[in-house]
Design an enzyme around this catalytic site. Structure first.
Site, short mmCIF file in Angstrom:
data_model
loop_
_atom_site.label_atom_id
_atom_site.label_comp_id
_atom_site.label_asym_id
_atom_site.label_seq_id
_atom_site.Cartn_x
_atom_site.Cartn_y
_atom_site.Cartn_z
CG HIS A 94 1.02 14.74 16.12
ND1 HIS A 94 1.70 15.47 15.16
CD2 HIS A 94 0.27 15.66 16.82
CE1 HIS A 94 1.39 16.74 15.27
NE2 HIS A 94 0.53 16.89 16.26
NE ARG A 114 -3.37 19.72 11.87
CZ ARG A 114 -2.97 19.50 13.11
NH1 ARG A 114 -1.71 19.19 13.34
NH2 ARG A 114 -3.81 19.58 14.12
NE ARG A 158 4.62 20.16 16.62
CZ ARG A 158 3.47 20.13 15.95
NH1 ARG A 158 2.38 20.57 16.53
NH2 ARG A 158 3.41 19.67 14.72
CD GLN A 163 3.05 18.03 19.82
OE1 GLN A 163 2.35 18.70 19.05
NE2 GLN A 163 3.69 18.56 20.85
CG ASP A 178 -4.33 15.28 22.62
OD1 ASP A 178 -4.56 16.49 22.49
OD2 ASP A 178 -4.30 14.49 21.66
CB CYS A 208 0.11 18.10 21.85
SG CYS A 208 -1.42 17.17 21.89
#
Length: 336
Positions: A134, A107, A316, A137, A230, A271
């Site tokens: 991503h 990440r 997740r 996700q 987001d 998210c």
């Protein structure tokens, strides 16, 4: 037989619609096993490196618990533990870690870094987030959609806000691949690149997905089964904050915009983290500076009956577990 075995999970465009659908359904299965306390140690004895250049709550927690549930041993390496070009090249780091670990999560910032890890490590590498994509996700998000509606094909998902960030890119491409109509409401300056839009349109031709980008938030949400937003400023992004917030305030998900979908069944997704009130230092500072109670989503919607943000956050875990098990678990997966 398993076309996922040994494969890295770097960006959505690398996978077919059927493969992405399989991962969504496998995630649902693993969620069932978890909720019913049925053991599923598909990665017994494996060692997993968790590399984090960017801080994280959900990604780190999900990968750690997923690894433990699968019987693997996770090892966290933060930005002070890894070099990536400072004292050691990504290539050299990848070759070392690949000899010690069975799989690597990354990440951080550059997509080139996670691609380099995959190229040189010789083990599956999973993208926990870069500035461009991503993908873990996405499996969680489309699992959440499927849980709520029972299917994906033909649904309409509207994303509002900064369309150029990793979430805008990933949602556009993944929805197009899975046959979900994708609307995007954003200022034109914050639309995804022409390259990303082109990839989505190419996928949409095969799946039947309809793509609609507009600067009009009301037009973007019309008929939407799900609204998604987001944060407006990505981690590490150097921008004029005042200009960005003033540009995006019309795209805030509030009750009026939810009502403008024309549907009672619309769900709301995020998210996380979300600046829906002043309960964070950043949310309070920005909210007071610009005279708003919330930024990208209002508190009444975030905590209201349409919100599925915490189901989405839990998912997740299950989606990351599915990705890790499919690519490293020597599972029998018939040709998809």
């Amino acid at each position: 037989m398993n076309q996922f075995q040994g494969k890295s999970f770097l960006k959505e465009i690398d996978f077919s619609s059927a493969e992405l659908s399989y991962l969504v359904d496998f995630s649902a299965h693993l969620k069932y096993l978890k909720h019913h306390n049925i053991a599923h140690p598909y990665l017994q004895g494996k060692n997993i490196a968790l590399l984090f250049e960017k801080t994280s709550t959900r990604t780190r927690s999900a990968f750690t618990v997923a690894a433990n549930d699968l019987g693997a041993n996770p090892e966290f390496l933060g930005k002070n533990d890894i070099q990536f070009g400072k004292k050691e090249s990504t290539e050299d780091t990848a070759k070392v870690l690949g000899r010690m670990f069975d799989g690597i999560e990354y990440r951080g910032f550059a997509q080139a870094t996670v691609e380099g890890l995959a190229k040189y490590s010789g083990v599956p590498v999973w993208n926990g987030l870069t500035d461009e994509w991503h993908p873990t996700q996405m499996i969680a998000d489309f699992l959440t959609l499927k849980e709520n509606f029972g299917h994906l094909k033909g649904l309409t998902l509207t994303y509002l806000g900064d369309g150029r960030n990793n979430m805008g890119n990933s949602l556009l491409v993944t929805a197009a691949k899975l046959g979900v109509n994708i609307h995007m409401g954003a200022p034109k300056a914050l639309w995804p690149s022409n390259e990303v839009i082109g990839l989505a349109k190419e996928a949409a031709v095969k799946s039947g997905s309809k793509i609609f980008l507009t600067e009009d938030p009301q037009a973007a949400v019309e008929g939407a089964d799900a609204l998604y937003t987001d944060v407006w400023i990505s981690m590490g992004e150097q921008i004029n904050v005042k200009e960005r917030i003033e540009m995006l305030l019309p795209y805030q998900i509030n009750q009026a915009l939810v009502d403008a979908t024309g549907k009672d069944s619309t769900i709301v997704m995020h998210c996380l983290p979300a600046y829906h009130n002043h309960d964070t230092e950043v949310g309070k500072e920005l909210g007071e500076e610009f005279g708003v109670d919330a930024l990208e989503i209002t508190d009444d919607v975030f905590n209201g009956p349409a919100s599925v943000v915490f189901d989405e956050a839990e998912n997740r875990l299950h989606s990351i577990k599915a990705i890790m098990a499919a690519t490293l678990g020597n599972l029998f997966i018939p040709e998809i």
